[in-house]
Design a protein around this motif. Structure first.
Motif, short mmCIF file in Angstrom:
data_model
loop_
_atom_site.label_atom_id
_atom_site.label_comp_id
_atom_site.label_asym_id
_atom_site.label_seq_id
_atom_site.Cartn_x
_atom_site.Cartn_y
_atom_site.Cartn_z
N UNK A 1 -2.66 11.98 -8.09
CA UNK A 1 -1.85 13.19 -8.08
C UNK A 1 -1.72 13.79 -6.69
N UNK A 2 -2.84 13.81 -5.95
CA UNK A 2 -2.86 14.51 -4.66
C UNK A 2 -2.24 13.71 -3.52
N UNK A 3 -2.51 12.40 -3.49
CA UNK A 3 -2.07 11.62 -2.33
C UNK A 3 -1.41 10.30 -2.67
N UNK A 4 -1.39 9.95 -3.95
CA UNK A 4 -0.87 8.64 -4.37
C UNK A 4 -1.55 7.52 -3.59
N UNK A 5 -2.87 7.66 -3.37
CA UNK A 5 -3.69 6.65 -2.72
C UNK A 5 -3.27 6.37 -1.26
N UNK A 6 -2.65 7.38 -0.64
CA UNK A 6 -2.26 7.26 0.77
C UNK A 6 -3.31 7.96 1.62
N UNK A 7 -4.17 7.19 2.26
CA UNK A 7 -5.38 7.74 2.90
C UNK A 7 -5.07 8.61 4.12
N UNK A 8 -3.95 8.36 4.79
CA UNK A 8 -3.68 9.08 6.03
C UNK A 8 -2.61 10.17 5.87
N UNK A 9 -2.34 10.56 4.64
CA UNK A 9 -1.31 11.58 4.40
C UNK A 9 -1.84 12.97 4.78
N UNK A 10 -0.97 13.79 5.35
CA UNK A 10 -1.31 15.16 5.72
C UNK A 10 -0.24 16.08 5.15
N UNK B 1 -1.78 21.29 5.82
CA UNK B 1 -2.88 20.77 6.62
C UNK B 1 -3.94 20.04 5.83
N UNK B 2 -3.76 19.90 4.50
CA UNK B 2 -4.72 19.15 3.69
C UNK B 2 -4.63 17.67 4.04
N UNK B 3 -5.79 17.01 4.04
CA UNK B 3 -5.83 15.63 4.52
C UNK B 3 -6.53 14.71 3.52
N UNK B 4 -6.26 13.41 3.67
CA UNK B 4 -7.01 12.40 2.94
C UNK B 4 -6.61 12.19 1.50
N UNK B 5 -7.34 11.31 0.85
CA UNK B 5 -7.02 10.91 -0.52
C UNK B 5 -7.03 12.07 -1.50
N UNK B 6 -8.00 12.96 -1.36
CA UNK B 6 -8.12 14.09 -2.28
C UNK B 6 -7.45 15.35 -1.78
N UNK B 7 -6.81 15.26 -0.59
CA UNK B 7 -6.07 16.37 -0.01
C UNK B 7 -6.92 17.64 0.11
N UNK B 8 -8.02 17.51 0.82
CA UNK B 8 -8.87 18.66 1.11
C UNK B 8 -8.48 19.26 2.45
N UNK C 1 0.79 -1.22 0.00
CA UNK C 1 0.00 0.00 0.00
C UNK C 1 0.82 1.27 0.00
N UNK C 2 2.12 1.16 -0.27
CA UNK C 2 2.98 2.34 -0.29
C UNK C 2 3.11 2.81 -1.74
N UNK C 3 1.99 3.33 -2.26
CA UNK C 3 1.89 3.59 -3.69
C UNK C 3 2.77 4.75 -4.15
N UNK C 4 2.95 5.75 -3.32
CA UNK C 4 3.82 6.86 -3.71
C UNK C 4 5.23 6.36 -3.95
N UNK C 5 5.73 5.54 -3.06
CA UNK C 5 7.07 4.97 -3.21
C UNK C 5 7.12 4.06 -4.43
#
Length: 206
Positions: free
Chosen positions: A177-186, A190-197, A120-124
């Motif tokens: 593009x926003x999170x590379x499918x990393x659900x807990x990225x911040x 301060x943007x959070x989540x898959x879509x980085x809102x 699940x480390x899709x960005x890497x």
């Protein structure tokens, strides 16, 4: 879009054309330049994402590379890193390859990319396979495309897209593009989540 059309390079124009094509097909905008948009996609980097999308929507045949046994040349560094994966010490391999990606052959990079994706480390994973796919003259295989464009959360994405009337690939592309499918990225902002809102925006749209 008009400014990119006049002054942008082919890959940038292809990227803008893909977004506009999706918006056009979803009836979010109107226009009669579909054929021009497809031509721009086809003029993107050979076997790159936008070039492939142009081939798909225009129903042109795509000649993927065949997955085959290749006699790779191994440097001392390749053997050192690959040894960790061969003997079940993958996390050590991931640790020691960091910063050495450009020194490694394609097979070692693919092995590491698959390992990261499976956890699940899709960005890497995307970053690692990008070292392979960005080489001049590279031709994708199906496996390369799966690593470059993960299909994570596809059930939820398809459900949301059908419910709201927009293409699932548009949301999937945004998440990649926003999170590379990393659900807990911040993000640092301060943007959070898959879509980085931003939290305020997410609460407003909930």
């Amino acid at each position: 879009y008009e400014q990119v059309l006049l002054y942008g390079d082919k890959e940038t124009l292809a990227a803008y054309s893909w977004v506009k094509y999706l918006a056009l097909k979803s009836d979010l905008i109107s226009g009669n330049d579909e054929s021009q948009l497809i031509d721009s996609l086809l003029n993107g980097r050979h076997m790159g994402f936008y070039n492939l999308m142009g081939s798909l929507v225009s129903e042109k045949e795509i000649n993927f590379a065949q997955n085959q046994n290749i006699d790779y040349k191994y440097s001392e560094m390749d053997n050192f890193i690959k040894g960790f994966f061969d003997y079940g010490l993958e996390e050590f391999g991931m640790k020691y390859l960091s910063g050495k990606e450009e020194q490694l052959n394609d097979e070692v990079l693919r092995i590491a990319s698959v390992f990261a994706a499976e956890r699940g480390r899709f960005l890497q994973s995307i970053k690692l396979i990008n070292y392979v796919t960005s080489k001049e003259g590279f031709i994708y295989s199906h496996d390369d495309l799966k690593l470059m464009y993960p299909n994570e959360y596809s059930f939820h994405i398809d459900s949301l897209s059908e419910e709201n009337g927009f293409p699932g690939v548009l949301l999937s592309g945004l998440i990649r593009t926003e999170s590379a499918f990393t659900h807990d990225i911040i993000s640092t902002a301060g943007a959070v989540g898959l879509s980085q809102l931003m939290p305020e925006t997410a609460e407003e749209q909930a």
